[in-house]
Design an enzyme around this catalytic site. Structure first.
Site, PDB file in Angstrom:
ATOM      1  N   GLY A 279       0.837  -1.189   0.000  1.00  0.00           N
ATOM      2  CA  GLY A 279       0.000   0.000   0.000  1.00  0.00           C
ATOM      3  C   GLY A 279       0.869   1.235   0.000  1.00  0.00           C
ATOM      4  O   GLY A 279       0.909   2.010  -0.947  1.00  0.00           O
ATOM      5  N   ARG A 315      -1.113  11.467  10.529  1.00  0.00           N
ATOM      6  CA  ARG A 315       0.091  10.734  10.929  1.00  0.00           C
ATOM      7  C   ARG A 315       1.033  11.553  11.816  1.00  0.00           C
ATOM      8  O   ARG A 315       1.524  11.037  12.827  1.00  0.00           O
ATOM      9  CB  ARG A 315       0.839  10.198   9.706  1.00  0.00           C
ATOM     10  CG  ARG A 315       0.045   9.171   8.893  1.00  0.00           C
ATOM     11  CD  ARG A 315       0.865   8.562   7.762  1.00  0.00           C
ATOM     12  NE  ARG A 315       1.874   7.649   8.269  1.00  0.00           N
ATOM     13  CZ  ARG A 315       3.166   7.915   8.308  1.00  0.00           C
ATOM     14  NH1 ARG A 315       3.633   9.066   7.859  1.00  0.00           N
ATOM     15  NH2 ARG A 315       4.010   7.026   8.787  1.00  0.00           N
ATOM     16  N   CYS A 346      -8.442  22.165  17.726  1.00  0.00           N
ATOM     17  CA  CYS A 346      -8.237  22.576  19.122  1.00  0.00           C
ATOM     18  C   CYS A 346      -7.480  21.492  19.881  1.00  0.00           C
ATOM     19  O   CYS A 346      -7.927  20.987  20.920  1.00  0.00           O
ATOM     20  CB  CYS A 346      -9.589  22.875  19.785  1.00  0.00           C
ATOM     21  SG  CYS A 346     -10.443  24.240  19.022  1.00  0.00           S
ATOM     22  N   GLU A 347      -6.351  21.095  19.343  1.00  0.00           N
ATOM     23  CA  GLU A 347      -5.465  20.096  19.938  1.00  0.00           C
ATOM     24  C   GLU A 347      -4.033  20.514  19.658  1.00  0.00           C
ATOM     25  O   GLU A 347      -3.683  20.830  18.518  1.00  0.00           O
ATOM     26  CB  GLU A 347      -5.711  18.697  19.350  1.00  0.00           C
ATOM     27  CG  GLU A 347      -7.110  18.157  19.547  1.00  0.00           C
ATOM     28  CD  GLU A 347      -7.447  17.836  20.999  1.00  0.00           C
ATOM     29  OE1 GLU A 347      -6.489  17.660  21.784  1.00  0.00           O
ATOM     30  OE2 GLU A 347      -8.637  17.783  21.331  1.00  0.00           O
TER      31      GLU A 347
END
Length: 419
Positions: A279, A315, A346-347
């Site tokens: 993949g 990721r 908001c992180e």
């Protein structure tokens, strides 16, 4: 140095039609890579690549790969359904799942897919579900312990821990499973295993192949079954960092061939087909996340805020993964500014780069985030009400084609029950 597959001038034209952020894929690169893979394994008449749908589940990408001879590797009901709608059927489909619901085994059997069993208890579960055991069946092997390859030419140590993985059968279970499946009517058997992820070593696939080839010879002697294919699965990686060297698929294919001729051919098993389930290797380098700088922030650190966020590429946020960034039009400018490149969630983990040395970035600059063709858009989500972006194909003739529209607020609200 990593070079985008698109120029600033091309990108300026593209963004007139498709507002940022969006994922852009390179048709030429995808096709050339698929052809290189098939050349590398041309020595094996039954070779088949089953592209891992989870990496890039876009119908147009799947159809493109099918034109290049690829099949698909599915692990869920919807991946099976998508593959069916794209025209895949029968042996083109590998179904490798775990904790599998009955309806998924039922559809896989209906499509004639090759079912790869993840656990010995799934033998009875499959028979109860569909009423029989298919003539062609596969089992996933987990050798346990740790897998270490040592230093490669690239100075990268391949190491993973199969013993901690939830997948596959133990060595004694493989013998028991093959005997049981043979009793229940199976006639063609396959072996599958995945021991390490994103390896930057030309030695990984040949080492895995040797393990599986020896296992195949042992199982044939112990059970008398006819092993017709061995699936090396995925794990062939890509160089996310510019200083890393890419794998050479021709060297990898030759290494597998040597193991094949040293182990399987003397055992009278020269008819075994080699399968792969790549993949990341197939798609990652041929996808860019295109985004635009919206804000500059000068506090304890220097920040560049872009219009993409972890909802478009998760990721870096969840793995701390490195993705190279090119500031378009400034490819040769000195990287003399240190930035955190951030999104709007908001992180605090919503960062594409931390303390990254880049050319000076101005509001409005276009940025390309590299190697997002696999596990990029596929891992998108709607947290914070952020919506999944469009996917665009850069065609071989230089034109572009929309292959997935961007989500709208109405998509976000569509499953909500208001009354």
């Amino acid at each position: 140095m990593k070079t985008p597959f698109v120029t600033l001038e091309q990108l300026q034209e593209i963004v007139r039609d498709y507002p940022t952020p969006f994922h852009l894929y390179d048709e030429t690169g995808i096709r050339e890579n698929a052809r290189a893979l098939y050349r590398a394994f041309a020595w094996n008449p039954g070779f088949q690549e089953h592209f891992a749908v989870k990496a890039t589940p876009n119908p147009q990408i799947l159809k493109l790969l099918r034109e290049e001879g690829c099949g698909v590797d599915c692990s869920s009901l919807t991946e099976l359904m998508m593959s069916q709608r794209c025209g895949f059927a029968g042996d083109e489909i590998m179904f490798s799942s775990n904790d599998t619901p009955a309806e998924e085994f039922a559809l896989a059997a209906q499509l004639g897919a090759t079912i790869n069993l993840d656990d010995i208890t799934h033998i009875d579960f499959l028979q109860k579900t569909i009423g029989y055991i298919p003539k062609k069946i596969s089992c996933r092997y987990n050798p346990g312990g740790a897998f270490t390859l040592g230093e490669s030419e690239e100075g990268f140590q391949v190491m993973d821990n199969p013993g901690d993985a939830k997948y596959g059968l133990t060595r004694p279970q493989m013998t028991e499973a093959f005997r049981r499946l043979k009793e229940l009517g199976a006639e063609e058997f396959g072996i599958h295993a995945f021991l390490a992820s994103n390896t930057l070593s030309n030695d990984y696939y040949p080492a895995l192949a040797a393990i599986l080839f020896k296992l195949a010879v042992e199982l044939k002697e112990e059970t008398g079954v006819h092993i017709t294919f061995i699936n090396l699965s995925g794990g062939v990686g890509v160089p996310y960092r510019p200083e890393q060297s890419a794998n050479d698929i021709a060297v990898i294919g030759e290494g597998v061939r040597r193991a094949f001729e040293e182990i399987l051919v003397p055992a009278g098993m020269g008819d075994v087909a080699i399968h792969t389930e790549l993949g990341r290797f197939m798609l990652a380098p041929y996808g860019h996340l295109v985004t635009r700088a919206l804000h500059q922030k000068h506090i304890h650190k220097e920040y560049i805020g872009v219009d993409a966020c972890a909802a478009n590429l998760m990721r870096p946020a969840i793995y701390g993964a490195y993705h190279h960034i090119t500031v378009m039009g400034k490819e040769t400018a000195p990287c003399d500014h240190k930035y955190d490149v951030t999104g709007s969630l908001c992180e605090n983990c919503d960062k594409f780069a931390v303390d990254r040395m880049l050319p000076e970035i101005q509001v409005g600059d276009l940025l390309v985030i590299h190697d997002t063709g696999a596990h990029g858009h596929a891992m998108g989500y709607q947290y914070n009400g952020r919506l999944r972006s469009a996917e665009v194909l850069l065609c071989q003739d230089g034109s572009t084609r929309l292959i997935r529209r961007a989500e709208t607020p109405e998509d976000y609200f569509a499953t909500a029950i208001w009354d």
